[in-house]
Design an enzyme around this catalytic site. Structure first.
Site, PDB file in Angstrom:
ATOM      1  N   LYS A  38      -4.094 -50.702  47.062  1.00  0.00           N
ATOM      2  CA  LYS A  38      -3.811 -49.351  46.569  1.00  0.00           C
ATOM      3  C   LYS A  38      -3.700 -48.371  47.733  1.00  0.00           C
ATOM      4  CE  LYS A  38      -5.825 -45.818  43.496  1.00  0.00           C
ATOM      5  NZ  LYS A  38      -7.000 -45.485  42.670  1.00  0.00           N
ATOM      6  N   SER A  40      -6.080 -43.979  38.305  1.00  0.00           N
ATOM      7  CA  SER A  40      -5.057 -43.756  39.304  1.00  0.00           C
ATOM      8  C   SER A  40      -4.548 -45.034  39.977  1.00  0.00           C
ATOM      9  CB  SER A  40      -5.596 -42.803  40.374  1.00  0.00           C
ATOM     10  OG  SER A  40      -6.713 -43.374  41.055  1.00  0.00           O
ATOM     11  N   SER A  47     -10.547 -45.117  37.471  1.00  0.00           N
ATOM     12  CA  SER A  47      -9.235 -45.415  38.050  1.00  0.00           C
ATOM     13  C   SER A  47      -8.933 -46.896  38.230  1.00  0.00           C
ATOM     14  CB  SER A  47      -9.077 -44.700  39.396  1.00  0.00           C
ATOM     15  OG  SER A  47      -8.883 -43.321  39.194  1.00  0.00           O
TER      16      SER A  47
END
Length: 471
Positions: A80, A156, A180
Site C-alpha cells: 500500500k 483506505s 482501513s
C-alpha cells in the site's frame, strides 16, 4: 489448468517445491492480470514489472537448484502507498508527494517481506493520507470494486482489496487507522487483519494516526495471512511500541476447534446502525459458528465510541496539515482539509477527555474478554456503495458514521480481522469481524481459519470475479 492467479500463497509454495509451477510464470501471470485490471479498477499507483521479474528469477533459481528457500520465496506481494518502499516515492495518495525523491530504504514490514523472499511487484492505491474508508484521491483518482466496478472497494486500503479480489497477487500489505484493512476486506470479499498494536512494527509512522494505526496482511485465505504475519511481526528498534514475536510456529498451527469456545456475539454493540442486508449475512454466519460447537455469549451494549474516535481523528488530521504553507495546503484533498480544520477547533479539554475515554474503552474491552475468547460482529454497517462517494447516501453525514464497527479495535489496540461471510441479495460481499484480547492474535487467526471452512460460500475465486467483470 488452474488459473495461476487463483492460487493462494501457501499452495504456490508447495507447487514451487514440487516444480509444478515457477515463480517467474506466476509473477508474469500476476503482472499481466494487474495490467488488465488497472484501466478497469485502478488499484495501483505503480506496477514495477522489471524488478519483480528479476526477484522472481532469483527465487526460481533457488527452488530449481534445491537451495535453502525462504518463507515467501517467489510469492508476489503488493504494498500500500502508505508504507515506505525502497526505490519508490512514498505518495500516501497525495499530490504533496509529486517531485519528492524515491525512498532509499524499506519500512520494517516491507523489509521483512522482501527478506522472506516475497516478490514486490506493485504499489496499491489509497485515499490521501488514508483519511477515509473509501479509496479515491486527487493523485490517483477513483479505485473500484472488483465485484462491481460501479461501487467502492472500501478503504483506505482499497487498492489492495481490488487487486486481491481480481487475482493481482495473493498477498498485500495494508494499513489500518480506522478500519482501513477491515473495511476493504469486507467490501472486496477477502480476508484482512489488524493485529494487536505493536505486533507489526511501524516506521515511519503516518502523519496523523499515531498509535491508532496498524499494518496488517490482506489475503484471500486465512492461512496466507498467518504466513504473512509470521514474517512481519516482532520487535524492531525503530518502533518503540513493537514487542517480541509470538512463539515459533504459533501462527501456523492451523484451525482451532470451536467446540466449547466462548464466542461473544453482537449485531450492533447497542449503538451502531446496521443495514438489514448486513444483518442477514451476519446472523447466518453466527448460526454456522453455533452449529460448529461455539458457545455463544451476548455482548453487553457499549456507549457509542464514534464521537471519541472523531475527536482523536480530527485532531490528528489537523496535526498532519497544520505546518503546511498555504500554497502546499492547496494541493491537499479539499475534503481532508475541511476535516483537519474541524480538528483545529477542538478545545483542549475535549481532546484530553477523549483520550481519557479511550483509556476507559481499553479497560472495558479488556474486562469483556474475561467472559469470552473471541467476539463476532459485522465488519461494516453498510454494503459497498457508489464509487467516488464517501457516504452511501445523504442520510449519512460522513464516513465516520458508517465505519464505526472498526474504530473500537483501533482505540483499544486489540486484534481484529474481517473474514468473508457471504453475499447480499444484490451480489455484494459482506464480512464478519472477529476480534480478540490484546496480544492474542494467534487465537483470532486460528478461529478465522475455522470459520473460513464453514463460510466457503462467502468467497469467489479471482477467475470468477474477472469472468463477471468481463461479462
Amino acid at each position: 489448468m488452474t488459473d495461476l492467479c487463483d492460487i493462494d500463497a501457501t499452495t504456490l509454495l508447495a507447487l514451487y517445491a514440487s516444480g509444478a509451477v515457477s515463480p517467474v510464470e506466476v509473477t508474469r501471470a500476476v503482472l499481466d492480470r494487474a495490467a488488465a485490471m488497472q484501466p478497469v479498477l485502478n488499484p495501483f499507483v505503480r506496477i514495477d514489472a522489471e524488478p519483480a521479474l528479476a526477484a522472481a528469477a532469483a527465487s526460481e533459481r533457488a527452488w530449481r537448484a534445491g537451495l535453502p528457500t525462504r518463507p515467501l520465496e517467489g510469492v508476489p506481494v503488493s504494498i500500500k502507498d502508505t508504507a515506505m518502499t525502497r526505490g519508490w516515492v512514498l505518495g500516501r495518495g497525495s499530490r504533496l508527494s509529486i517531485g519528492q525523491p524515491a525512498a532509499t530504504e524499506d519500512a520494517p514490514s516491507v523489509a521483512r517481506l522482501r527478506a522472506a523472499g516475497a516478490v514486490i511487484y506493485a504499489c496499491t492505491t489509497t485515499c490521501e493520507g488514508g483519511w477515509k474508508a473509501v479509496t479515491d484521491s486527487p493523485l490517483t483518482g477513483i479505485t473500484r470494486n472488483a465485484h462491481d466496478p460501479a461501487v467502492t472497494p472500501g478503504g483506505s486500503s482499497g487498492g489492495a482489496g481490488a487487486a486481491l479480489a481480481s487475482g493481482c497477487g495473493p498477498l498485500a500489505l495494508g494499513s489500518d487507522g480506522g478500519g482501513s484493512v477491515r473495511v476493504p476486506a469486507s467490501f472486496s470479499g477477502i480476508f484482512g487483519m489488524k493485529a494487536t498494536f505493536g505486533r507489526v512494527p511501524q516506521w515511519p509512522i503516518g502523519p496523523h494516526y499515531s498509535d491508532l494505526s496498524h499494518y496488517g496482511p490482506m489475503t484471500r485465505s486465512v492461512a496466507d495471512a498467518a504466513l504473512m504475519l509470521s514474517v512481519m511481526e516482532g520487535y524492531h528498534p525503530r518502533d518503540p511500541y513493537s514487542f517480541p514475536p509470538a512463539a515459533p510456529g504459533a501462527f501456523l498451527a492451523g484451525p482451532l476447534a470451536l467446540t466449547g469456545l466462548r464466542v461473544g456475539v453482537t449485531e450492533d454493540f447497542g449503538c451502531l446502525p446496521v443495514d438489514p442486508a448486513v444483518r442477514t449475512v451476519f446472523r447466518a454466519a453466527v448460526a454456522r459458528a453455533e452449529l460448529a460447537g461455539a458457545t455463544l455469549v451476548p455482548v453487553p451494549d457499549f456507549a457509542d465510541w464514534r464521537p471519541t474516535y472523531r475527536i482523536l481523528w480530527q485532531a490528528g488530521a489537523w496535526q498532519a496539515l497544520r505546518h503546511l504553507p498555504a500554497e502546499r495546503l492547496d494541493l491537499v484533498d479539499p475534503a481532508f482539509r475541511a476535516e483537519a480544520f474541524k480538528g483545529a477547533a477542538i478545545p483542549t479539554g475535549d481532546l484530553i477527555e477523549a483520550q481519557m475515554r479511550r483509556i476507559a474503552y481499553r479497560q472495558e474491552a479488556a474486562r469483556l474478554y474475561e467472559t469470552m475468547d473471541v467476539m463476532l460482529s459485522p465488519s461494516v454497517s453498510v454494503l459497498p456503495f457508489t464509487a467516488g462517494r464517501t457516504v452511501p447516501d445523504a442520510s449519512w453525514p460522513d464516513w465516520l458514521e458508517w465505519g464505526g464497527f472498526a474504530f473500537l479495535g483501533n482505540m483499544t489496540g486489540q486484534p481484529a480481522a474481517s473474514i468473508p461471510a457471504g453475499f447480499s441479495a444484490s451480489g455484494l460481499p459482506v464480512g464478519v469481524q472477529v476480534s480478540g484480547r490484546g496480544q492474542d492474535d494467534v487465537t483470532v487467526m486460528r478461529v478465522c481459519q475455522t470459520l473460513e471452512g464453514h463460510l466457503a460460500e462467502g468467497r469467489r475465486a479471482p477467475s470468477q470475479v474477472v469472468e463477471r467483470l468481463n461479462a
